[in-house]
Write an enzyme that holds these catalytic residues in place. Structure first.
Site, PDB file in Angstrom:
ATOM      1  N   ARG A 218     -21.742  -7.377  12.162  1.00  0.00           N
ATOM      2  CA  ARG A 218     -22.727  -7.018  13.194  1.00  0.00           C
ATOM      3  C   ARG A 218     -24.139  -7.228  12.683  1.00  0.00           C
ATOM      4  O   ARG A 218     -25.004  -7.723  13.410  1.00  0.00           O
ATOM      5  CB  ARG A 218     -22.528  -5.567  13.647  1.00  0.00           C
TER       6      ARG A 218
ATOM      7  N   CYS B  17     -26.985  -9.554  14.389  1.00  0.00           N
ATOM      8  CA  CYS B  17     -28.340  -9.110  14.723  1.00  0.00           C
ATOM      9  C   CYS B  17     -29.366 -10.049  14.095  1.00  0.00           C
ATOM     10  O   CYS B  17     -30.352 -10.421  14.728  1.00  0.00           O
ATOM     11  CB  CYS B  17     -28.597  -7.693  14.191  1.00  0.00           C
TER      12      CYS B  17
ATOM     13  N   CYS C 131       0.860  -1.198   0.000  1.00  0.00           N
ATOM     14  CA  CYS C 131       0.000   0.000   0.000  1.00  0.00           C
ATOM     15  C   CYS C 131       0.888   1.236   0.000  1.00  0.00           C
ATOM     16  O   CYS C 131       0.637   2.219  -0.721  1.00  0.00           O
ATOM     17  CB  CYS C 131      -0.884   0.040   1.240  1.00  0.00           C
TER      18      CYS C 131
ATOM     19  N   CYS D  79     -35.008  -4.171  12.092  1.00  0.00           N
ATOM     20  CA  CYS D  79     -33.992  -3.344  12.759  1.00  0.00           C
ATOM     21  C   CYS D  79     -34.667  -2.282  13.619  1.00  0.00           C
ATOM     22  O   CYS D  79     -34.277  -2.018  14.762  1.00  0.00           O
ATOM     23  CB  CYS D  79     -33.112  -2.626  11.732  1.00  0.00           C
TER      24      CYS D  79
ATOM     25  N   CYS E 191       2.410   3.244  -3.160  1.00  0.00           N
ATOM     26  CA  CYS E 191       1.665   4.270  -3.898  1.00  0.00           C
ATOM     27  C   CYS E 191       1.181   5.405  -2.999  1.00  0.00           C
ATOM     28  O   CYS E 191       1.112   6.549  -3.425  1.00  0.00           O
ATOM     29  CB  CYS E 191       0.454   3.655  -4.590  1.00  0.00           C
ATOM     30  N   HIS E 192       0.799   5.061  -1.777  1.00  0.00           N
ATOM     31  CA  HIS E 192       0.233   6.072  -0.875  1.00  0.00           C
ATOM     32  C   HIS E 192       1.303   6.532   0.105  1.00  0.00           C
ATOM     33  O   HIS E 192       1.742   5.763   0.946  1.00  0.00           O
ATOM     34  CB  HIS E 192      -0.958   5.501  -0.112  1.00  0.00           C
TER      35      HIS E 192
ATOM     36  N   CYS F  36     -35.934  -2.598  17.469  1.00  0.00           N
ATOM     37  CA  CYS F  36     -34.996  -2.366  18.569  1.00  0.00           C
ATOM     38  C   CYS F  36     -34.398  -0.959  18.510  1.00  0.00           C
ATOM     39  O   CYS F  36     -34.411  -0.224  19.485  1.00  0.00           O
ATOM     40  CB  CYS F  36     -33.850  -3.380  18.529  1.00  0.00           C
ATOM     41  N   HIS F  37     -33.866  -0.609  17.355  1.00  0.00           N
ATOM     42  CA  HIS F  37     -32.967   0.543  17.302  1.00  0.00           C
ATOM     43  C   HIS F  37     -33.664   1.876  17.014  1.00  0.00           C
ATOM     44  O   HIS F  37     -33.041   2.928  17.095  1.00  0.00           O
ATOM     45  CB  HIS F  37     -31.848   0.275  16.295  1.00  0.00           C
TER      46      HIS F  37
END
Lengths: 138, 109, 278
Positions: free
Chosen positions: C235, C239, C96, C194, C99-100, C197-198
């Site tokens: 995640r 869930c 990486c 979703c 180039c960076h 709950c959220h």
């Protein structure tokens, strides 16, 4: 019978909880303490044990111990499969007789710290830490 | 295990003579407790770091005996007295015989 | 049945007593960078006035772990990602770093991802793999693998403190709509979306755990539960398993659309990567 979502949720999670009943130690905490103290009865006071009242996850519970004048402090988790957690031995360049770490607790239980003082005496402190079983494991 | 083990230590670069400083250490390690079973029901053997030491110019600061109840990626915070310029040496001892080391220099001004 | 429900509710209340949502924080500072923990909800969130960082829903001890980059265990993985960053891999003999010149060039990138490129949604994982394959001649990393998650976290960290600002209109509109649909559709044996709950219940206890708004501005997140970095799609998968649904696959079009929609629900919150949660 009609299940509401709340009932279904509670039931499902209840089943999960039942399958995760923690292992309990077979009372070897006393043995670990006796091995450290040589049977000397520790005094209350002289050592401070900090731990959360409620741990959000038993996998990583921050604790710290401090005992001015100690040469060593042992940390015991009475409800773990193996109650011994760590023994901190302080060398000549210790800036204070204190240390903090993160520990595993298999469930709600009493955590004990015993300090070995330079004069040969022992000091004891304990805290009960409630360990919650999270709602959503993921 | 050994290739993923990575120590991190935090030590001030300078101190006054005799000053007490705070040191923090963290090392990447699974700390396999020996209490878990794999999907076939076989016990996963214990594989932990069982001892951690910190010394300054050859004198001990702290020596920790560790059990499986120490969390994954073990963390310690403690205090050290710095009598003169020199080098802190941190050593972690793995059950498998590996030893991981880190050093940090500190200048007393 | 009734007994089970009551008992669980009672224990949840008992354990929840000491862990109220922290009301006294609008922002925190980490390593000199200020993070905004509350922001006015974007106009398209019809049922909410304010968006809140998941940090606010955690206990004091868990919160403290995120306030110092040394105390935050996620950084052991970021150290590993730094090693990966400069390791030469693939047929072109490049890393990486070839180039960076430095990582700070990625400041802001996380705030606009996922985004639409060439008619499809592009995530941070997609960018990393495209670079690996096209420029390095290296194998792509597996979506939701440890090596991928730590690189996503390392690049995400460069945007820490900057407000999330994903596009929801234009090219992004159909993907955002798809994500929104997924967010509100009940699935699985427990028949939950979703939102149940959220959106409907954030701040309330689900057994002994306090529900957050499910914001993803802090991902990848170090979870105390499994002591590693967890990806957004990982995640989502967790869930879906919790509600006894068959999860989509990490890297799937469904999860990318959901990631765009959920990211948009946090527009205005600071990037917190890598956050610490239970």
């Amino acid at each position: 019978m009609r299940l509401t979502r709340r009932d279904a949720l509670a039931l499902g999670l209840g089943a999960t909880a039942a399958s995760f009943l923690p292992l309990r130690a077979v009372a070897s905490a006393e043995e670990a303490i006796a091995a450290f103290t040589g049977g000397v009865e520790p005094a209350e006071g002289g050592v401070t044990l900090n731990a959360p009242e409620i741990a959000e996850n038993g996998n990583t519970v921050p604790v710290s111990v401090e005992a001015p004048g100690a040469t060593a402090i042992i940390l015991i988790a009475t409800g773990n499969p193996q109650p011994g957690v760590a023994t901190f031995n302080f060398g000549p360049l210790a800036g204070a007789q204190s240390a903090a770490t993160r520990i595993r607790l298999a469930g709600t239980q009493e955590v004990i710290a015993i300090a070995k003082m330079a004069d040969g005496g022992f000091a004891r402190a304990s805290r009960v830490v409630k360990v919650t079983i999270g709602g959503c494991g993921g | 295990m050994a290739k993923d083990v990575k120590p991190r230590v935090k030590v001030p670069k300078t101190a006054a003579a005799g000053e007490v400083i705070t040191i923090k250490t963290l090392i990447s390690h699974k700390m396999e407790s020996g209490n878990r079973k794999d999907s076939n029901g076989n016990r996963i053997p214990r594989s932990i770091i069982n001892r951690f030491t910190c010394d300054f110019n050859g004198q001990n600061v702290i020596d920790v005996e560790m059990q499986p109840a120490i969390s994954t990626n073990p963390f310690f915070e403690f205090q050290a007295k710095v009598p003169e310029s020199g080098e802190f040496k941190f050593t972690w001892y793995d059950d498998n015989g590996s030893i991981y080391e880190a050093t940090r220099a500190i200048t007393v001004s | 049945m009734r007994t089970v429900t009551t008992l669980l509710a009672a224990s949840a209340l008992l354990l929840g007593a000491g862990a109220a949502v922290a009301d006294d924080h609008d922002r925190i500072e980490i390593d000199g960078v200020v993070l905004t923990l509350r922001a006015p909800a974007p106009a398209y969130l019809e049922n909410m006035d304010e968006v809140m960082s998941g940090w606010l829903f955690r206990s004091e001890e868990t919160q403290a772990l995120q306030l110092d980059d040394f105390d935050n265990p996620a950084f052991v993985f970021l150290d590993q990602a730094m090693d990966d960053w400069s390791r030469v891999e693939g047929s072109e003999g490049k890393s990486c770093a070839s180039c960076h010149e430095d990582l700070s060039g990625f400041a802001g990138l996380k705030t606009v991802l996922p985004r639409v490129v060439d008619g499809g949604l592009q995530t941070m994982e997609d960018i990393i793999n495209a670079e690996r394959v096209n420029r390095m001649g290296a194998e792509p990393l597996k979506y939701d693998s440890a090596a991928m998650n730590r690189m996503v976290a390392l690049i995400g960290l460069q945007s820490r403190g900057m407000p999330m600002n994903v596009a929801v209109d234009g090219d992004a509109a159909p993907f955002w709509e798809q994500g929104r649909e997924l967010y509100y559709t009940r699935v699985g044996q427990l028949d939950m979306a979703c939102a149940n709950c959220h959106e409907d219940n954030y701040g309330n206890m689900i057994r002994a755990d306090r529900l957050s708004q499910g914001q993803i501005n802090g991902f990848p997140v170090y979870r105390l539960k499994n002591a590693k970095l967890n990806s957004v799609h990982g995640r989502f998968k967790g869930c879906m398993k919790n509600i006894r649904a068959t999860p989509y696959k990490p890297g799937s079009e469904e999860f990318k659309a959901l990631e765009l929609y959920v990211a948009s629900r946090g527009n205005g919150l600071s990037v917190e990567t890598p956050s610490v949660r239970n």
